[in-house]
Design a protein around this motif. Structure first.
Motif, PDB file in Angstrom:
ATOM      1  N   ALA A  35      33.522  52.735  29.523  1.00 54.82           N
ATOM      2  CA  ALA A  35      33.572  51.484  30.285  1.00 54.82           C
ATOM      3  C   ALA A  35      35.010  51.105  30.626  1.00 54.82           C
ATOM      4  O   ALA A  35      35.308  50.620  31.732  1.00 54.82           O
ATOM      5  CB  ALA A  35      32.907  50.359  29.484  1.00 54.82           C
ATOM      6  N   LEU A  36      35.920  51.351  29.680  1.00 54.88           N
ATOM      7  CA  LEU A  36      37.328  51.036  29.915  1.00 54.88           C
ATOM      8  C   LEU A  36      37.902  51.901  31.035  1.00 54.88           C
ATOM      9  O   LEU A  36      38.638  51.399  31.906  1.00 54.88           O
ATOM     10  CB  LEU A  36      38.118  51.239  28.623  1.00 54.88           C
ATOM     11  N   ARG A  37      37.569  53.187  31.033  1.00 56.88           N
ATOM     12  CA  ARG A  37      38.056  54.073  32.105  1.00 56.88           C
ATOM     13  C   ARG A  37      37.529  53.628  33.464  1.00 56.88           C
ATOM     14  O   ARG A  37      38.260  53.615  34.458  1.00 56.88           O
ATOM     15  CB  ARG A  37      37.622  55.512  31.826  1.00 56.88           C
ATOM     16  N   TRP A  38      36.255  53.276  33.517  1.00 54.10           N
ATOM     17  CA  TRP A  38      35.659  52.809  34.781  1.00 54.10           C
ATOM     18  C   TRP A  38      36.398  51.564  35.281  1.00 54.10           C
ATOM     19  O   TRP A  38      36.706  51.440  36.472  1.00 54.10           O
ATOM     20  CB  TRP A  38      34.184  52.489  34.545  1.00 54.10           C
ATOM     21  N   TYR A  39      36.707  50.682  34.353  1.00 53.83           N
ATOM     22  CA  TYR A  39      37.356  49.423  34.720  1.00 53.83           C
ATOM     23  C   TYR A  39      38.802  49.653  35.178  1.00 53.83           C
ATOM     24  O   TYR A  39      39.235  49.114  36.207  1.00 53.83           O
ATOM     25  CB  TYR A  39      37.322  48.474  33.518  1.00 53.83           C
ATOM     26  N   LEU A  40      39.553  50.454  34.432  1.00 53.60           N
ATOM     27  CA  LEU A  40      40.969  50.651  34.746  1.00 53.60           C
ATOM     28  C   LEU A  40      41.182  51.346  36.079  1.00 53.60           C
ATOM     29  O   LEU A  40      42.201  51.130  36.742  1.00 53.60           O
ATOM     30  CB  LEU A  40      41.646  51.442  33.628  1.00 53.60           C
ATOM     31  N   ARG A  41      40.240  52.189  36.479  1.00 56.18           N
ATOM     32  CA  ARG A  41      40.371  52.880  37.766  1.00 56.18           C
ATOM     33  C   ARG A  41      40.309  51.911  38.947  1.00 56.18           C
ATOM     34  O   ARG A  41      40.800  52.216  40.029  1.00 56.18           O
ATOM     35  CB  ARG A  41      39.273  53.922  37.912  1.00 56.18           C
ATOM     36  N   ARG A  42      39.704  50.772  38.729  1.00 55.22           N
ATOM     37  CA  ARG A  42      39.479  49.840  39.836  1.00 55.22           C
ATOM     38  C   ARG A  42      40.282  48.540  39.715  1.00 55.22           C
ATOM     39  O   ARG A  42      40.507  47.864  40.718  1.00 55.22           O
ATOM     40  CB  ARG A  42      37.979  49.486  39.907  1.00 55.22           C
ATOM     41  N   ALA A  43      40.708  48.198  38.511  1.00 54.61           N
ATOM     42  CA  ALA A  43      41.259  46.864  38.279  1.00 54.61           C
ATOM     43  C   ALA A  43      42.593  46.638  38.979  1.00 54.61           C
ATOM     44  O   ALA A  43      42.798  45.599  39.606  1.00 54.61           O
ATOM     45  CB  ALA A  43      41.407  46.629  36.777  1.00 54.61           C
ATOM     46  N   ARG A  44      43.520  47.600  38.898  1.00 49.85           N
ATOM     47  CA  ARG A  44      44.854  47.369  39.456  1.00 49.85           C
ATOM     48  C   ARG A  44      44.790  47.094  40.954  1.00 49.85           C
ATOM     49  O   ARG A  44      45.381  46.121  41.448  1.00 49.85           O
ATOM     50  CB  ARG A  44      45.768  48.561  39.183  1.00 49.85           C
ATOM     51  N   ASP A  45      44.062  47.922  41.677  1.00 51.12           N
ATOM     52  CA  ASP A  45      43.942  47.710  43.120  1.00 51.12           C
ATOM     53  C   ASP A  45      43.262  46.378  43.419  1.00 51.12           C
ATOM     54  O   ASP A  45      43.629  45.676  44.370  1.00 51.12           O
ATOM     55  CB  ASP A  45      43.154  48.855  43.761  1.00 51.12           C
ATOM     56  N   GLY A  46      42.256  46.038  42.599  1.00 57.21           N
ATOM     57  CA  GLY A  46      41.561  44.770  42.810  1.00 57.21           C
ATOM     58  C   GLY A  46      42.488  43.582  42.620  1.00 57.21           C
ATOM     59  O   GLY A  46      42.488  42.648  43.429  1.00 57.21           O
ATOM     60  N   TYR A  47      43.309  43.618  41.568  1.00 57.56           N
ATOM     61  CA  TYR A  47      44.215  42.492  41.318  1.00 57.56           C
ATOM     62  C   TYR A  47      45.367  42.460  42.309  1.00 57.56           C
ATOM     63  O   TYR A  47      45.864  41.381  42.660  1.00 57.56           O
ATOM     64  CB  TYR A  47      44.736  42.555  39.882  1.00 57.56           C
ATOM     65  N   LEU A  48      45.831  43.623  42.784  1.00 56.29           N
ATOM     66  CA  LEU A  48      46.864  43.625  43.830  1.00 56.29           C
ATOM     67  C   LEU A  48      46.324  43.014  45.118  1.00 56.29           C
ATOM     68  O   LEU A  48      47.024  42.251  45.798  1.00 56.29           O
ATOM     69  CB  LEU A  48      47.350  45.053  44.082  1.00 56.29           C
ATOM     70  N   ALA A  49      45.073  43.348  45.464  1.00 54.58           N
ATOM     71  CA  ALA A  49      44.457  42.750  46.654  1.00 54.58           C
ATOM     72  C   ALA A  49      44.305  41.243  46.479  1.00 54.58           C
ATOM     73  O   ALA A  49      44.518  40.473  47.421  1.00 54.58           O
ATOM     74  CB  ALA A  49      43.099  43.400  46.913  1.00 54.58           C
ATOM     75  N   GLU A  50      43.961  40.823  45.269  1.00 56.51           N
ATOM     76  CA  GLU A  50      43.832  39.387  45.004  1.00 56.51           C
ATOM     77  C   GLU A  50      45.175  38.682  45.155  1.00 56.51           C
ATOM     78  O   GLU A  50      45.266  37.598  45.735  1.00 56.51           O
ATOM     79  CB  GLU A  50      43.289  39.177  43.592  1.00 56.51           C
ATOM     80  N   GLY A  51      46.266  39.317  44.650  1.00 56.69           N
ATOM     81  CA  GLY A  51      47.590  38.726  44.785  1.00 56.69           C
ATOM     82  C   GLY A  51      48.033  38.634  46.238  1.00 56.69           C
ATOM     83  O   GLY A  51      48.621  37.631  46.659  1.00 56.69           O
ATOM     84  N   ALA A  52      47.755  39.681  47.020  1.00 59.85           N
ATOM     85  CA  ALA A  52      48.116  39.663  48.443  1.00 59.85           C
ATOM     86  C   ALA A  52      47.355  38.565  49.185  1.00 59.85           C
ATOM     87  O   ALA A  52      47.912  37.875  50.041  1.00 59.85           O
ATOM     88  CB  ALA A  52      47.836  41.024  49.067  1.00 59.85           C
ATOM     89  N   ALA A  53      46.078  38.409  48.849  1.00 58.99           N
ATOM     90  CA  ALA A  53      45.276  37.360  49.487  1.00 58.99           C
ATOM     91  C   ALA A  53      45.803  35.977  49.119  1.00 58.99           C
ATOM     92  O   ALA A  53      45.823  35.068  49.959  1.00 58.99           O
ATOM     93  CB  ALA A  53      43.813  37.502  49.074  1.00 58.99           C
ATOM     94  N   THR A  54      46.247  35.812  47.876  1.00 57.51           N
ATOM     95  CA  THR A  54      46.834  34.540  47.459  1.00 57.51           C
ATOM     96  C   THR A  54      48.108  34.249  48.243  1.00 57.51           C
ATOM     97  O   THR A  54      48.358  33.109  48.647  1.00 57.51           O
ATOM     98  CB  THR A  54      47.139  34.571  45.955  1.00 57.51           C
ATOM     99  N   SER A  55      48.922  35.282  48.470  1.00 55.76           N
ATOM    100  CA  SER A  55      50.140  35.116  49.268  1.00 55.76           C
ATOM    101  C   SER A  55      49.803  34.687  50.695  1.00 55.76           C
ATOM    102  O   SER A  55      50.486  33.836  51.281  1.00 55.76           O
ATOM    103  CB  SER A  55      50.942  36.422  49.296  1.00 55.76           C
TER     104      SER A  55
END
Length: 590
Positions: free
Chosen positions: A183-203
């Motif tokens: 479950a951790l591997r599945w999550y880590l593969r997707r989390a960084r890109d997801g949070y970067l997209a969230e940060g860009a949208a916040t900007s």
């Protein structure tokens, strides 16, 4: 002008930056690790002592032996509490010092960014990184970092204790944690890109809100409310989608983890029970192993929560560190240092982001010590030309040089000593009048500050303030009006003492009398230096050595005031219109 985003650091850059922060405070980091290890070691005694109690009772030992073990258990619990508290305190101190370094480095990098980079990215992106992203990183350093260390050490010690009790039970416990790893591997593969997209949208949200608020009057004047509202709605919808995606990742991840916690405990009880029945293991050892694995769920759960938080803070840290990858001027690499102050504009053409050309083949030379006025109708390219000469933007075609060195190749510090652009937009910083002035020259003595204020006609109202130079300005203090803010900005220019000063309608917010006095005072102070004034009041052009007339992106006239008035061209029409006199040839004013 279309907006982009500032760069984002890659994983390797983030790792290097984190190691640099640790190396900057190695002693404190080592202390935190040591205290956490000691606290975890003290915590291991509980299940082992409890297992000994069970075996002693089954063996028929007396109450005294159990009491001794119970006393040891109490002492170990107190030691663990003390060491854990101490470790958390040391971890918080380490986190706060490290956060201070992150903030200082961010500010230094932000101030070193070329103005063109900031304007292209938009203030929203830079503001979001300097506020929400730095705050997230700070919370991680202060809270998540120390807690992660504590729980990581505890988890390693607990897993090791199970292996010491029985290697088979240890292997079974680790095998039972396999679903968590998947479950951790599945999550880590997707989390960084997801949070970067969230940060860009916040900007993007911050940028559009800031731009709309700053240009509220313009929006109303051109009836753009519906368009700006629609753009804000689109940005918010994009932000909502990115946040829902990261929420989905967390929901799947933690659901799988919670179910997986019971597997190692159940497996150990089943296998351990079978081994005990066959005489291969004592009951105390089975109970101790089960308790160790049950205890493991606590720090493991905390670790996984912090890992999730680290994905968010890691993305924020990548955005904060991304400033190090922002474009720098070529002068920072080649050490460009002009030997002279003459500015040459040669064959310059310029367009914003591939749009229509704003400047169309401009050639101009400004000699050292000259006072040049640039005039022309709105949209003629005056401000764009001033930005190119100030090194904020680079020409699309052609060159703008200082003593043969391209202005855009000058590093920020060298550029500020060479050329300073002053516009209508000024800022009063929180702090005293003295603080606001010393931004330009930190070592300026009090006499220099008063001299600079007098040069721009601001000494009179500053002397009337309750505490003079030490009077606080901004929120909670005296509020400077628009003209006073403008005078403070001009006083900073006097203190900075640049070789070339470009005034882009810098006195537009002053009344005509004060503006004329200020411009003449500045001219006297900057005698012998180059002054380029983008003028909307033609008395500025009248006092200049030469006047450059811009029309439709081209330089159409160049000469002294008297020469251009005598020529009867566009400048003469502007001059007669300014004085309310009809041109002699009957032409309409420009």
């Amino acid at each position: 002008m279309s907006r982009g985003h500032l760069p984002v650091a890659d994983r390797a850059d983030v790792r290097r930056a984190m190691l640099d922060l640790v190396r900057a405070d190695t002693r404190a980091f080592t202390t935190v690790l040591t205290l956490n290890a000691l606290a975890a070691a003290a915590g291991l005694a509980g299940p082992w002592l409890l297992g000994r109690m069970i075996d002693d009772v089954r063996a028929g030992d007396g109450v005294a032996a159990v009491d001794r073990l119970a006393l040891l258990l109490l002492l170990c619990a107190l030691a663990q509490l003390f060491l854990a508290r101490w470790a958390r305190y040391a971890g918080h101190r380490f986190g706060e010092r490290t956060l201070a370094r992150v903030r200082e480095r961010f500010v230094d990098r932000a101030l070193a960014l070329p103005a063109s980079v900031v304007e292209h990215a938009g203030t929203g992106d830079l503001t979001a990184r300097g506020t929400s992203d730095v705050t997230i990183v700070g919370n991680t350093l202060r809270d998540a970092g120390p807690m992660l260390l504590i729980n990581l050490v505890q988890a390693l010690f607990l897993a090791g204790a199970v292996f010491l009790l029985d290697p088979l039970l240890g292997a079974l416990g680790v095998l039972g944690l396999t679903p968590i790893w998947l479950a951790l591997r599945w999550y880590l593969r997707r989390a960084r890109d997801g949070y970067l997209a969230e940060g860009a949208a916040t900007s993007d949200v911050a940028e559009i809100l800031a731009a709309t608020a700053a240009g509220a009057r313009t929006v109303e004047a051109f009836r753009l409310q519906e368009r700006r509202t629609a753009a804000s709605r689109d940005a918010l919808e994009k932000s909502r989608r990115t946040r829902f995606y990261t929420l989905f990742l967390r929901s799947v991840f933690f659901s799988a983890v919670e179910v997986s916690y019971v597997l190692p405990v159940a497996g150990v009880l089943m296998i351990g029970g079978a081994l005990h029945t066959s005489g291969g293991m004592s009951l105390g050892a089975v109970v101790a192993a089960a308790l160790y694995l049950h205890q493991l769920s606590g720090p493991l759960d905390e670790i996984l929560v912090r890992v999730e938080q680290l994905q968010s803070s890691g993305a924020s840290f990548a955005r904060v560190e991304g400033l190090a990858r922002a474009p720098r001027t070529a002068g920072e690499a080649d050490g460009a240092d002009p030997d002279g102050d003459r500015i040459d504009v040669t064959g310059v053409r310029y367009s914003y982001d591939g749009g229509a050309e704003v400047l169309r083949g401009v050639d101009l030379t400004v000699t050292p010590g000259e006072r040049l006025a640039v005039v022309g109708p709105s949209g003629a390219g005056k401000t764009t030309l001033s930005r190119l000469m100030a090194g904020i933007d680079a020409p699309t075609v052609g060159t703008v040089t200082v003593a043969g060195v391209p202005v855009v190749n000058l590093g920020p510090e060298r550029l500020r000593r060479q050329v300073v652009l002053v516009t209508q937009e000024h800022h009063v910083f929180l702090g005293s009048v003295r603080d606001n002035l010393r931004i330009a020259e930190p070592a300026a003595a009090e006499g220099q500050l008063w001299k600079a204020l007098a040069a721009v006609g601001a000494d009179a109202w500053v002397r009337e303030l309750p505490e003079g130079l030490d009077t606080p300005l901004g929120q909670g203090g005296c509020r400077a009006d628009a003209s006073q803010a403008q005078q403070l900005a001009l006083a900073r220019v006097v203190l900075a003492d640049p070789h070339t000063l470009i005034l882009d309608e810098a006195t537009a917010l002053l009344d005509p009398t004060t503006a004329r006095h200020t411009e003449r005072a500045l001219a006297a102070v900057l005698e012998g230096r180059t002054v380029i004034a983008v003028a909307h009041r033609l008395h500025t052009a009248h006092d200049a050595d030469r006047v450059a007339v811009m029309e439709d992106g081209r330089l159409t006239e160049l000469g002294t005031h008297a020469e251009l008035v005598a020529a009867g061209g566009a400048y003469a029409a502007l001059w007669h219109s300014w004085h309310g006199d009809p041109p002699e040839d009957g032409k309409a004013s420009v």
